[in-house]
Design an enzyme around this catalytic site. Structure first.
Site, PDB file in Angstrom:
ATOM      1  N   LYS A   1       0.876  -1.167   0.000  1.00 47.79           N
ATOM      2  CA  LYS A   1       0.000   0.000   0.000  1.00 47.79           C
ATOM      3  C   LYS A   1       0.910   1.211   0.000  1.00 47.79           C
ATOM      4  O   LYS A   1       1.582   1.511   0.981  1.00 47.79           O
ATOM      5  CB  LYS A   1      -0.922   0.025   1.213  1.00 47.79           C
TER       6      LYS A   1
ATOM      7  N   GLY B   1      -1.697   5.067  14.011  1.00 52.33           N
ATOM      8  CA  GLY B   1      -2.060   4.278  12.841  1.00 52.33           C
ATOM      9  C   GLY B   1      -1.593   2.847  12.949  1.00 52.33           C
ATOM     10  O   GLY B   1      -2.321   1.908  12.597  1.00 52.33           O
TER      11      GLY B   1
ATOM     12  N   GLU C   1       6.905  -0.701  13.120  1.00 51.39           N
ATOM     13  CA  GLU C   1       7.838   0.223  13.764  1.00 51.39           C
ATOM     14  C   GLU C   1       7.070   1.524  13.956  1.00 51.39           C
ATOM     15  O   GLU C   1       6.620   2.138  12.990  1.00 51.39           O
ATOM     16  CB  GLU C   1       9.067   0.434  12.895  1.00 51.39           C
TER      17      GLU C   1
ATOM     18  N   CYS D   1      13.181   8.128  12.401  1.00 49.67           N
ATOM     19  CA  CYS D   1      12.634   7.380  13.534  1.00 49.67           C
ATOM     20  C   CYS D   1      13.661   7.209  14.643  1.00 49.67           C
ATOM     21  O   CYS D   1      13.299   6.909  15.785  1.00 49.67           O
ATOM     22  CB  CYS D   1      12.112   6.022  13.077  1.00 49.67           C
TER      23      CYS D   1
ATOM     24  N   GLY E   1       5.424   3.698  10.630  1.00 53.50           N
ATOM     25  CA  GLY E   1       4.568   4.879  10.674  1.00 53.50           C
ATOM     26  C   GLY E   1       4.251   5.293  12.093  1.00 53.50           C
ATOM     27  O   GLY E   1       4.989   4.991  13.034  1.00 53.50           O
ATOM     28  N   SER E   2       3.127   5.970  12.242  1.00 53.02           N
ATOM     29  CA  SER E   2       2.765   6.565  13.522  1.00 53.02           C
ATOM     30  C   SER E   2       2.285   5.516  14.512  1.00 53.02           C
ATOM     31  O   SER E   2       1.816   4.439  14.134  1.00 53.02           O
ATOM     32  CB  SER E   2       1.661   7.610  13.326  1.00 53.02           C
TER      33      SER E   2
ATOM     34  N   GLU F   1       6.699  11.019  21.222  1.00 50.90           N
ATOM     35  CA  GLU F   1       7.560  11.486  20.143  1.00 50.90           C
ATOM     36  C   GLU F   1       6.966  12.719  19.470  1.00 50.90           C
ATOM     37  O   GLU F   1       5.772  12.749  19.136  1.00 50.90           O
ATOM     38  CB  GLU F   1       7.740  10.381  19.101  1.00 50.90           C
TER      39      GLU F   1
END
Length: 506
Positions: free
Chosen positions: A184, A245, A265, A302, A241-242, A391
């Site tokens: 995706k 999410g 992650e 990250c 990602g976040s 974060e």
């Protein structure tokens, strides 16, 4: 060499470029915007079914053929080098040198996995020969090896349009293992995703691989991501990602009739501990260096070291002052998307609302630009307020002061899971470091000494993961050759003739 590229905006599904009814427009940092088709659950279903069909052959292909395929993808990416850099810089605002380096990292990962699977060690092949005369009971012949799990879903990352996206580490590891992939794509850089997908499609043809071995679905909202992770034929998910999410997708994977692993992650503040002797010897030098790491790439890594733990007193003051002076010299940098820029401003505002936080460097960021900010708090306030540990994605640093070095191990124990943790130390700090190291080992996937965590080496020994919320599976890594194990499972073959064993056995 492909020098010009104009996106067509379609999805790649089982070797065909397919349009869908709705479109979205890209939002580049500079250059022209383009229209891209929006993904649908129906396209997801089509892509995943094609991946399952491809697995019946690709999952049993030879390591030699898969290695040739991975190298061919790398070759095709390099053949599109200039075009990838052009559209990548337009979409993300990242400088050309960063995109060129990331492209090299991407092709390097693919070639590393090709080399890795040819060696065969990752298969962990074991054989316990039969003992028919053993008393009181005979032992059967037992063979064990790692086997690919099936179709894998990969979500492209916003901050790495190449190395963690279409043909990035998750895709490379899954294809190396023998697993077809459905990606995706991230809407922050759809053109970059499309041209890399074209490279993979060309490699599929040149290597005569099954067309369903790779598909790219562009855009789409939550229904597309949900359809992908909940499709019954998907056997694992790779995500960068976040936290919000990723956690939502993780929960969907766990709620399936057949739960599957979600390798996400998510988030990390990557604390650094500045030990007393190091602070005394080179506190100012470390402060300036921290500022450089903190603002690299507008802080959109990250592994960005967002927290610095320092002792109260003149040595700590020198560190903070040097960091502040260096940050004041850094001008605004373009962020990857307007949404990320908005989130950065929101995170800054949340920090500033805290009565326990003292501003050191405060700037205002407008539009898609981010300027660095620096704040300070004490250890007790930090541990008492969970929001301070969240974060802030961007060039924002928080100094956490301890009254004395003896407070550092207790503070370290209060951190959540991290991707990295760093010790800055000199020889006189060894006794304290010996107390901190076991604590940090439990908190992070990578523990550094006298370095900065920005920059993740792609190597056999690398671990890019950590206890939650850094990642959802602390026994895995998303970087390095060990990451292939996410997409393998051990199978034991009892009394199995060699003629029936998978080809990788020999």
């Amino acid at each position: 060499m492909l020098d010009a590229f104009t996106p067509h905006g379609k999805h790649l599904v089982a070797g065909e470029w397919v349009a869908s009814d709705k479109t979205f427009s890209s939002d580049p940092a500079h250059g022209p915007a383009h229209e891209y088709c929006v993904g649908t659950p129906e396209l997801v279903d089509r892509a995943v079914k094609a991946a399952e069909e491809a697995f019946t052959t690709y999952g049993y292909s030879s390591r030699k053929d898969r290695a040739a395929f991975l190298n061919a993808i790398a070759d095709e990416i390099e053949a599109r080098a200039e075009a990838i850099t052009e559209i990548g810089t337009q979409e993300t605002g990242l400088p050309e040198a960063r995109l060129q380096g990331e492209r090299g990292r991407t092709t390097g990962q693919l070639r590393l996995f090709a080399e890795h699977i040819l060696k065969g060690d990752y298969l962990d092949r074991r054989h316990d020969a039969a003992l028919p005369d053993r008393a009181p009971a005979p032992r059967p012949d037992l063979k064990m090896m790692q086997r690919p799990i099936g179709p894998v879903a990969v979500f492209g990352a916003s901050n790495f349009p190449l190395a963690f996206s279409t043909a990035g580490g998750d895709t490379a590891a899954a294809l190396a293992a023998g697993c077809p992939v459905v990606v995706k794509g991230h809407s922050a850089h759809p053109g970059t995703g499309e041209i890399v997908a074209e490279a993979i499609a060309a490699a599929i043809v040149s290597c005569d691989m099954p067309k369903g071995v790779f598909s790219l679905i562009q855009g789409g909202k939550r229904d597309v991501g949900q359809a992908l992770v909940q499709h019954p034929l998907i056997k694992a998910v790779g995500f960068t990602g976040s936290l919000g999410g990723g956690r939502a997708l993780f929960d969907l994977c766990a709620q399936r009739p057949e739960p599957i692993p979600f390798f996400g992650e998510l988030g990390s503040v990557n604390p650094m501990f500045l030990l007393p002797e190091a602070a005394k010897a080179r506190g100012a030098e470390l402060g300036a260096a921290w500022a450089g790491s903190l603002t690299m790439g507008a802080g959109q890594f990250c592994t960005n070291p967002g927290i610095a733990v320092v002792q109260s007193g003149p040595e700590g003051d020198a560190f903070v002052q040097a960091a502040a002076e260096a940050l004041k010299e850094v001008s605004g940098q373009v962020m990857l998307t307007p949404g990320i820029a908005d989130a950065y401003r929101s995170g800054k505002a949340q920090i500033e609302d805290k009565g326990s936080v003292t501003p050191i460097v405060v700037t205002e960021s407008d539009g898609r630009s981010a300027c660095p900010n620096l704040y300070e708090t004490d250890a007790q306030s930090y541990l008492a307020d969970a929001e301070l540990s969240e974060e802030v994605f961007g060039p924002l640093g928080l100094v956490v002061r301890v009254a004395n070095a003896a407070e550092m191990p207790g503070l370290a124990a209060g951190f959540e899971g991290q991707l990295t943790a760093t010790l800055h130390m000199d020889k006189g700090d060894t006794a304290l470091a010996q107390k901190l190291a076991p604590v940090l080992e439990r908190k992070a996937g990578r523990v550094l000494v006298n370095g900065f965590p920005t920059g993740v080496e792609v190597a056999d020994s690398m671990v890019h993961g950590g206890p939650y919320p850094a990642s959802t599976n602390f026994g895995a890594t998303s970087v390095g050759t060990l990451s292939i194990r996410r997409f393998l499972r051990p199978v034991c073959y009892q009394n199995m003739p060699d003629e029936l064993m998978p080809g990788d056995w020999s």
